[in-house]
Scaffold this motif. Structure first.
Motif, PDB file in Angstrom:
ATOM      1  N   ASP A 114       0.836  -1.195   0.000  1.00 47.84           N
ATOM      2  CA  ASP A 114       0.000   0.000   0.000  1.00 47.84           C
ATOM      3  C   ASP A 114       0.878   1.255   0.000  1.00 47.84           C
ATOM      4  OD1 ASP A 114      -3.115   0.637   0.771  1.00 47.84           O
ATOM      5  OD2 ASP A 114      -1.739   2.204   1.444  1.00 47.84           O
ATOM      6  N   PRO A 115       0.537   2.262  -0.815  1.00 53.74           N
ATOM      7  CA  PRO A 115       1.357   3.483  -0.863  1.00 53.74           C
ATOM      8  C   PRO A 115       1.500   4.178   0.489  1.00 53.74           C
ATOM      9  CG  PRO A 115      -0.173   3.420  -2.715  1.00 53.74           C
ATOM     10  CD  PRO A 115      -0.545   2.290  -1.810  1.00 53.74           C
ATOM     11  N   ALA A 116       0.511   4.016   1.367  1.00 54.21           N
ATOM     12  CA  ALA A 116       0.582   4.660   2.678  1.00 54.21           C
ATOM     13  C   ALA A 116       1.734   4.127   3.507  1.00 54.21           C
ATOM     14  CB  ALA A 116      -0.736   4.471   3.428  1.00 54.21           C
ATOM     15  N   LEU A 117       2.127   2.864   3.259  1.00 48.60           N
ATOM     16  CA  LEU A 117       3.251   2.296   3.989  1.00 48.60           C
ATOM     17  C   LEU A 117       4.578   2.885   3.527  1.00 48.60           C
ATOM     18  CD1 LEU A 117       2.731  -1.568   4.379  1.00 48.60           C
ATOM     19  CD2 LEU A 117       3.148   0.077   6.194  1.00 48.60           C
ATOM     20  N   LEU A 118       4.653   3.241   2.261  1.00 53.97           N
ATOM     21  CA  LEU A 118       5.921   3.626   1.668  1.00 53.97           C
ATOM     22  C   LEU A 118       6.184   5.116   1.724  1.00 53.97           C
ATOM     23  CD1 LEU A 118       5.733   1.326  -1.493  1.00 53.97           C
ATOM     24  CD2 LEU A 118       6.778   0.843   0.721  1.00 53.97           C
ATOM     25  N   ARG A 119       5.229   5.888   2.211  1.00 53.60           N
ATOM     26  CA  ARG A 119       5.452   7.337   2.245  1.00 53.60           C
ATOM     27  C   ARG A 119       6.458   7.705   3.321  1.00 53.60           C
ATOM     28  NH1 ARG A 119       3.794   9.865   6.585  1.00 53.60           N
ATOM     29  NH2 ARG A 119       1.890   9.343   7.747  1.00 53.60           N
ATOM     30  N   PRO A 120       7.106   8.877   3.195  1.00 53.72           N
ATOM     31  CA  PRO A 120       8.015   9.347   4.259  1.00 53.72           C
ATOM     32  C   PRO A 120       7.287   9.459   5.597  1.00 53.72           C
ATOM     33  CG  PRO A 120       8.293  10.657   2.273  1.00 53.72           C
ATOM     34  CD  PRO A 120       7.098   9.785   2.031  1.00 53.72           C
ATOM     35  N   GLY A 121       7.966   9.049   6.642  1.00 50.60           N
ATOM     36  CA  GLY A 121       7.350   9.034   7.960  1.00 50.60           C
ATOM     37  C   GLY A 121       6.882   7.656   8.360  1.00 50.60           C
ATOM     38  N   ARG A 122       6.812   6.747   7.415  1.00 51.62           N
ATOM     39  CA  ARG A 122       6.502   5.357   7.713  1.00 51.62           C
ATOM     40  C   ARG A 122       7.767   4.538   7.449  1.00 51.62           C
ATOM     41  NH1 ARG A 122       0.855   5.935   6.523  1.00 51.62           N
ATOM     42  NH2 ARG A 122      -0.023   6.953   8.349  1.00 51.62           N
ATOM     43  N   PHE A 123       7.891   4.006   6.253  1.00 49.59           N
ATOM     44  CA  PHE A 123       9.150   3.350   5.897  1.00 49.59           C
ATOM     45  C   PHE A 123      10.026   4.363   5.166  1.00 49.59           C
ATOM     46  CE2 PHE A 123       6.636  -0.557   6.486  1.00 49.59           C
ATOM     47  CZ  PHE A 123       7.497  -1.222   7.345  1.00 49.59           C
ATOM     48  N   ASP A 124      10.892   5.016   5.945  1.00 53.33           N
ATOM     49  CA  ASP A 124      11.713   6.105   5.407  1.00 53.33           C
ATOM     50  C   ASP A 124      12.845   5.599   4.522  1.00 53.33           C
ATOM     51  OD1 ASP A 124      10.718   8.577   7.044  1.00 53.33           O
ATOM     52  OD2 ASP A 124      10.933   6.946   8.480  1.00 53.33           O
ATOM     53  N   ARG A 125      13.231   4.346   4.675  1.00 61.07           N
ATOM     54  CA  ARG A 125      14.332   3.795   3.900  1.00 61.07           C
ATOM     55  C   ARG A 125      13.899   2.473   3.265  1.00 61.07           C
ATOM     56  NH1 ARG A 125      16.064   8.051   4.840  1.00 61.07           N
ATOM     57  NH2 ARG A 125      18.112   8.712   5.609  1.00 61.07           N
ATOM     58  N   GLN A 126      14.248   2.306   1.995  1.00 58.09           N
ATOM     59  CA  GLN A 126      14.098   1.019   1.323  1.00 58.09           C
ATOM     60  C   GLN A 126      15.484   0.541   0.923  1.00 58.09           C
ATOM     61  OE1 GLN A 126      11.129   0.479  -1.726  1.00 58.09           O
ATOM     62  NE2 GLN A 126       9.839   2.128  -0.913  1.00 58.09           N
ATOM     63  N   ILE A 127      15.868  -0.623   1.435  1.00 54.51           N
ATOM     64  CA  ILE A 127      17.211  -1.151   1.196  1.00 54.51           C
ATOM     65  C   ILE A 127      17.089  -2.452   0.419  1.00 54.51           C
ATOM     66  CG2 ILE A 127      19.312  -2.021   2.286  1.00 54.51           C
ATOM     67  CD1 ILE A 127      18.740  -0.180   4.633  1.00 54.51           C
ATOM     68  N   LYS A 128      17.761  -2.503  -0.720  1.00 50.26           N
ATOM     69  CA  LYS A 128      17.725  -3.679  -1.580  1.00 50.26           C
ATOM     70  C   LYS A 128      18.742  -4.706  -1.103  1.00 50.26           C
ATOM     71  CE  LYS A 128      16.539  -5.858  -5.456  1.00 50.26           C
ATOM     72  NZ  LYS A 128      15.186  -6.361  -5.717  1.00 50.26           N
ATOM     73  N   VAL A 129      18.262  -5.875  -0.754  1.00 48.27           N
ATOM     74  CA  VAL A 129      19.137  -6.991  -0.347  1.00 48.27           C
ATOM     75  C   VAL A 129      19.095  -8.004  -1.481  1.00 48.27           C
ATOM     76  CG1 VAL A 129      19.676  -8.654   1.462  1.00 48.27           C
ATOM     77  CG2 VAL A 129      18.464  -6.542   2.032  1.00 48.27           C
ATOM     78  N   ASP A 130      20.034  -7.864  -2.417  1.00 47.46           N
ATOM     79  CA  ASP A 130      19.981  -8.623  -3.665  1.00 47.46           C
ATOM     80  C   ASP A 130      20.851  -9.873  -3.585  1.00 47.46           C
ATOM     81  OD1 ASP A 130      19.165  -9.176  -6.206  1.00 47.46           O
ATOM     82  OD2 ASP A 130      19.600  -7.160  -6.973  1.00 47.46           O
ATOM     83  N   LEU A 131      20.801 -10.665  -4.649  1.00 49.01           N
ATOM     84  CA  LEU A 131      21.656 -11.851  -4.737  1.00 49.01           C
ATOM     85  C   LEU A 131      23.121 -11.433  -4.747  1.00 49.01           C
ATOM     86  CD1 LEU A 131      19.717 -13.887  -7.452  1.00 49.01           C
ATOM     87  CD2 LEU A 131      19.825 -14.385  -5.013  1.00 49.01           C
ATOM     88  N   PRO A 132      23.987 -12.156  -4.056  1.00 49.60           N
ATOM     89  CA  PRO A 132      25.403 -11.751  -3.966  1.00 49.60           C
ATOM     90  C   PRO A 132      26.141 -11.939  -5.274  1.00 49.60           C
ATOM     91  CG  PRO A 132      25.077 -13.885  -2.910  1.00 49.60           C
ATOM     92  CD  PRO A 132      23.710 -13.378  -3.279  1.00 49.60           C
ATOM     93  N   ASP A 133      27.132 -11.079  -5.523  1.00 46.50           N
ATOM     94  CA  ASP A 133      28.009 -11.251  -6.682  1.00 46.50           C
ATOM     95  C   ASP A 133      29.102 -12.255  -6.328  1.00 46.50           C
ATOM     96  OD1 ASP A 133      29.619  -9.868  -4.950  1.00 46.50           O
ATOM     97  OD2 ASP A 133      29.705  -8.033  -6.142  1.00 46.50           O
ATOM     98  N   LYS A 134      30.089 -12.400  -7.220  1.00 53.57           N
ATOM     99  CA  LYS A 134      31.115 -13.418  -7.000  1.00 53.57           C
ATOM    100  C   LYS A 134      31.876 -13.181  -5.697  1.00 53.57           C
ATOM    101  CE  LYS A 134      35.490 -15.156  -8.762  1.00 53.57           C
ATOM    102  NZ  LYS A 134      36.583 -14.989  -9.737  1.00 53.57           N
ATOM    103  N   GLU A 135      32.292 -11.932  -5.447  1.00 49.76           N
ATOM    104  CA  GLU A 135      33.019 -11.639  -4.210  1.00 49.76           C
ATOM    105  C   GLU A 135      32.139 -11.882  -2.997  1.00 49.76           C
ATOM    106  OE1 GLU A 135      36.213 -11.009  -3.924  1.00 49.76           O
ATOM    107  OE2 GLU A 135      36.356 -11.296  -6.091  1.00 49.76           O
ATOM    108  N   GLY A 136      30.857 -11.554  -3.124  1.00 53.37           N
ATOM    109  CA  GLY A 136      29.931 -11.812  -2.021  1.00 53.37           C
ATOM    110  C   GLY A 136      29.762 -13.290  -1.758  1.00 53.37           C
ATOM    111  N   ARG A 137      29.664 -14.072  -2.829  1.00 56.47           N
ATOM    112  CA  ARG A 137      29.531 -15.527  -2.645  1.00 56.47           C
ATOM    113  C   ARG A 137      30.774 -16.118  -2.002  1.00 56.47           C
ATOM    114  NH1 ARG A 137      27.464 -14.862  -7.883  1.00 56.47           N
ATOM    115  NH2 ARG A 137      29.316 -15.746  -8.866  1.00 56.47           N
TER     116      ARG A 137
END
Length: 496
Positions: A221-244
């Protein structure tokens, strides 16, 4: 809420029955029984929540999480608002209310939330989105209130000035509202969460930070993503070769590894693996070593574990000798095309049935790729079609084993068209007529099939000979295959 309703209705019924002169004892016993059941249900929920909190209190640090350096750095920077509260207050900065972790399953979102609690010395309380929704209206909203109340209570009890509430699978309760009466319970639960995050029912001390995780951020819901609710969105993606490689080093710290094990090569061969899959890989390798009564985990154990994580355990299927020969020819076709298109790409060839696959050629990318050229996509199509082409070259016909290969080749051809890399030039994929798209895909597949036939034809005799060896040995390493492939190429040059 349920207890209050039972109590209120019970008192009203008892008074009414007493007024009519009816014996109220049976009604009183029934109401008492229902009230007692509701109390036990609530206590059971509290106890189970307490178990989750105790399990979540285990210390997890960011150093124990591999392959997510960018996400960790961004999260730690956001958490510094909790650690250095006096400094941010002097600059007039509003404290963060929520952090949303997004990304594929198994990438470490829950571990990062636990590490956040350790990093900020906060109380950690966790719940899953599915735990808030039941058939009874109001239960979800009540559980949200209890979750935040419990976080503040535990923080005060342990003498801490902050608490972290972690909600996994928030898309269960955080979906877009307005779905009708059937979604009333979901809407009430989400409304309560929005209210709690706004701070209307909370105090500034202890400060409650909400960390949520989802792999479906598009349906929130857009109300969750507005500033003052979830102020930060952090992408936790699949690791690259160095990460693996980092994850593999962490997961093998407590395991006896043989001297011949090259973790860097394993990291290279596990392109597309998540952190959870890499953990499963090291665990499966250790299990395979245990089965053979070995004291150390060897390279072949890791290679077999990669196949098992990708395809599953070896099955009890027993193909006939004719089928095994066909599978060997099919897989050698894939391997020759792969090695011709990208030298050094073949890591392992096997005809041992695993899962739904009768055979498999594991390929190794030279590096993690995020963009593809027309030549690269056409090369992948050659590899996909080479199995069926090799069958036709040796047996004069094809089998049903190439159905998935054809689907993969068709998808790659569709990508060529929609990305403007085909003969149609730049197109609007949404408005392109289906007949035109289908005709262009068929043209591309026919052209690539012809090129693949020209590629494999010189290796016909070699495929017949090597397929018999593969049937006997069941599998072949990439190094052994490359030696054979170089000999074949040398022989062709000599004939030329």
């Amino acid at each position: 809420m349920i207890r209050e309703a039972i109590l209120g209705i019970g008192i009203a019924v008892t008074v009414f029955c007493g007024y009519l002169g009816v014996n109220v004892l049976p009604f009183t016993l029934l109401i008492g029984l229902l009230f007692g059941i509701s109390v036990l249900v609530e206590k059971r929920g509290t106890v189970s929540a307490g178990h989750r909190e105790q399990a979540a209190s285990q210390q997890v640090e960011f150093d124990n999480i591999g392959g997510q350096e960018t996400a960790k750095r961004e999260l730690m920077e956001a958490l510094d608002f909790l650690r250095h509260r006096d400094k941010i207050r002097s600059l007039g900065i509003r404290p963060l209310k929520g952090i949303l972790l997004t990304g594929p399953p198994g990438t470490g979102k829950t571990l990062m939330a636990k590490a956040a609690a350790t990093y900020t010395d906060s109380v950690f309380v966790s719940a899953s989105g599915s735990e808030f929704v039941e058939m009874y209206v109001g239960v979800g909203a009540s559980r949200v209130r209890e979750l935040f109340k419990k976080a503040r209570y535990l923080a005060k009890k342990e003498g801490k000035d902050s608490a972290i509430v972690f909600i996994d699978e928030i898309d269960v309760i955080g979906g877009k509202r307005g779905g009708g009466q059937g979604h009333q319970e979901y809407d009430q639960t989400l409304n309560q969460l929005l209210t709690e995050m706004d701070g209307m029912q909370t105090t500034s001390n202890p400060l409650v930070l909400v960390i949520a995780a989802t792999n479906r951020v598009d349906i929130l819901d857009p109300a969750l993503l507005r500033p003052g609710r979830f102020d930060r969105q952090i992408k936790v993606d699949l690791p690259d070769k160095e990460g693996r490689l980092h994850i593999l080093r962490i997961q093998t710290r407590s395991k006896p590894i043989a001297d011949d094990v090259d973790l860097e090569m394993i990291a290279k061969e596990t392109y597309g693996f998540s952190g959870a899959q890499l953990e499963s890989l090291t665990n499966e390798a250790a299990i395979l070593a245990l089965r053979e009564d070995k004291t150390k985990i060897e390279t072949r154990h890791f290679r077999d574990a990669v196949d098992k994580v990708l395809l599953g355990e070896k099955t009890g299927k027993r193909p006939s000798p004719e089928e095994l020969h066909r599978v060997a020819v099919h897989e050698l076709g894939h391997a020759i095309a792969s090695e011709a298109v990208r030298p050094g790409s073949v890591a392992h060839i096997t005809i041992a049935p695993r899962g739904n696959a009768l055979g498999f050629v594991r390929q190794v990318p030279h590096h993690d790729a995020y963009l593809y050229t027309k030549d690269q996509l056409e090369g992948q199509m050659k590899v996909a079609l080479a199995g069926a082409v090799a069958e036709e070259l040796i047996f004069g016909n094809r089998s049903t084993g190439a159905s998935n290969d054809f689907q993969q080749a068709s998808n790659l051809a569709r990508t060529l068209v929609t990305c403007g890399l085909s003969g149609l030039g730049i197109v609007d994929a949404e408005n392109l007529q289906q007949s035109v798209l289908d005709e262009e895909i068929r043209r591309i597949l026919a052209e690539i099939e012809k090129r693949t036939q020209e590629l494999l034809s010189p290796y016909k005799t070699g495929i017949e000979q090597l397929s018999k060896r593969l049937v006997e040995e069941e599998s072949m390493s990439g190094e052994s295959f490359r030696e054979w492939f170089k000999q074949q190429q040398t022989g062709q040059l000599a004939l030329a």
